[in-house]
Write an enzyme that holds these catalytic residues in place. Structure first.
Site, PDB file in Angstrom:
ATOM      1  N   HIS A   7       0.843  -1.192   0.000  1.00  0.00           N
ATOM      2  CA  HIS A   7       0.000   0.000   0.000  1.00  0.00           C
ATOM      3  C   HIS A   7       0.879   1.243   0.000  1.00  0.00           C
ATOM      4  O   HIS A   7       2.086   1.157   0.200  1.00  0.00           O
ATOM      5  CB  HIS A   7      -0.857   0.051   1.278  1.00  0.00           C
ATOM      6  CG  HIS A   7      -1.753  -1.114   1.455  1.00  0.00           C
ATOM      7  ND1 HIS A   7      -3.053  -1.111   1.024  1.00  0.00           N
ATOM      8  CD2 HIS A   7      -1.537  -2.332   2.028  1.00  0.00           C
ATOM      9  CE1 HIS A   7      -3.616  -2.274   1.321  1.00  0.00           C
ATOM     10  NE2 HIS A   7      -2.712  -3.032   1.923  1.00  0.00           N
ATOM     11  N   TYR A  36      -2.151  -1.601   8.929  1.00  0.00           N
ATOM     12  CA  TYR A  36      -1.001  -2.242   8.306  1.00  0.00           C
ATOM     13  C   TYR A  36      -0.121  -2.918   9.347  1.00  0.00           C
ATOM     14  O   TYR A  36       0.009  -2.443  10.468  1.00  0.00           O
ATOM     15  CB  TYR A  36      -0.147  -1.205   7.556  1.00  0.00           C
ATOM     16  CG  TYR A  36      -0.937  -0.293   6.667  1.00  0.00           C
ATOM     17  CD1 TYR A  36      -1.561  -0.770   5.523  1.00  0.00           C
ATOM     18  CD2 TYR A  36      -1.062   1.056   6.974  1.00  0.00           C
ATOM     19  CE1 TYR A  36      -2.294   0.077   4.709  1.00  0.00           C
ATOM     20  CE2 TYR A  36      -1.784   1.913   6.160  1.00  0.00           C
ATOM     21  CZ  TYR A  36      -2.399   1.412   5.026  1.00  0.00           C
ATOM     22  OH  TYR A  36      -3.131   2.257   4.231  1.00  0.00           O
TER      23      TYR A  36
END
Length: 148
Positions: A7, A36
């Site tokens: 990402h 994350y």
């Protein structure tokens, strides 16, 4: 773990950012923690995010057994998608992929970008498949011809 998804933070390069800032953003959205597992800062520093023992919150419908890695950056000053990552980030991403894929026996084919799960997304603002190929597949060279 079976997959890794890359990402970006969707922030311009001028924005100072680390895992704690992203954690605050995610907590403000009502999440239990940063989504994350790992964050890679502009200087290449790798920071731990969500515990690896917990399911991530980074790809709707695909978080189970999926490690989330976020690179800081990814948009221009006008907030349009932009591949603006540093060499330090590329090197750190490659190192992290080596470690995670080895520790969890994840094949390189199971490393994708967020946009590979949702075509409406630009994240991470580069083609992860191209990155994997460039960093991890040997270059085939033609033999040198020596005219003698």
């Amino acid at each position: 773990m079976k997959r890794i998804t890359i990402h970006c933070s969707a922030t311009p390069v001028t924005m100072a950012l680390d895992a704690n800032v992203i954690r605050r953003w995610h907590l403000a959205r009502g999440w239990s923690d940063i989504g994350y597992h790992w964050v890679i800062n502009r200087d290449g520093r790798i920071e731990a995010g969500r515990s690896m023992q917990r399911t991530g919150a980074h790809v709707r419908g695909h978080n189970h057994h999926n490690i989330g890695v976020c690179l800081v950056g990814g948009v221009s000053k006008q907030f349009s998608p932009e591949n603006n990552f540093t060499e330090a980030q590329w090197d750190a991403l490659a190192q992290l992929i080596v470690v995670l894929s080895h520790c969890y026996n994840i094949p390189l084919a199971n490393i994708k970008g967020h946009r590979d799960y949702d075509a409406a997304k630009a994240c991470p603002c580069f083609d992860v498949g191209d990155f994997i190929y460039a960093r991890f597949h040997p270059v085939i060279r033609q033999p040198e011809i020596n005219p003698s």
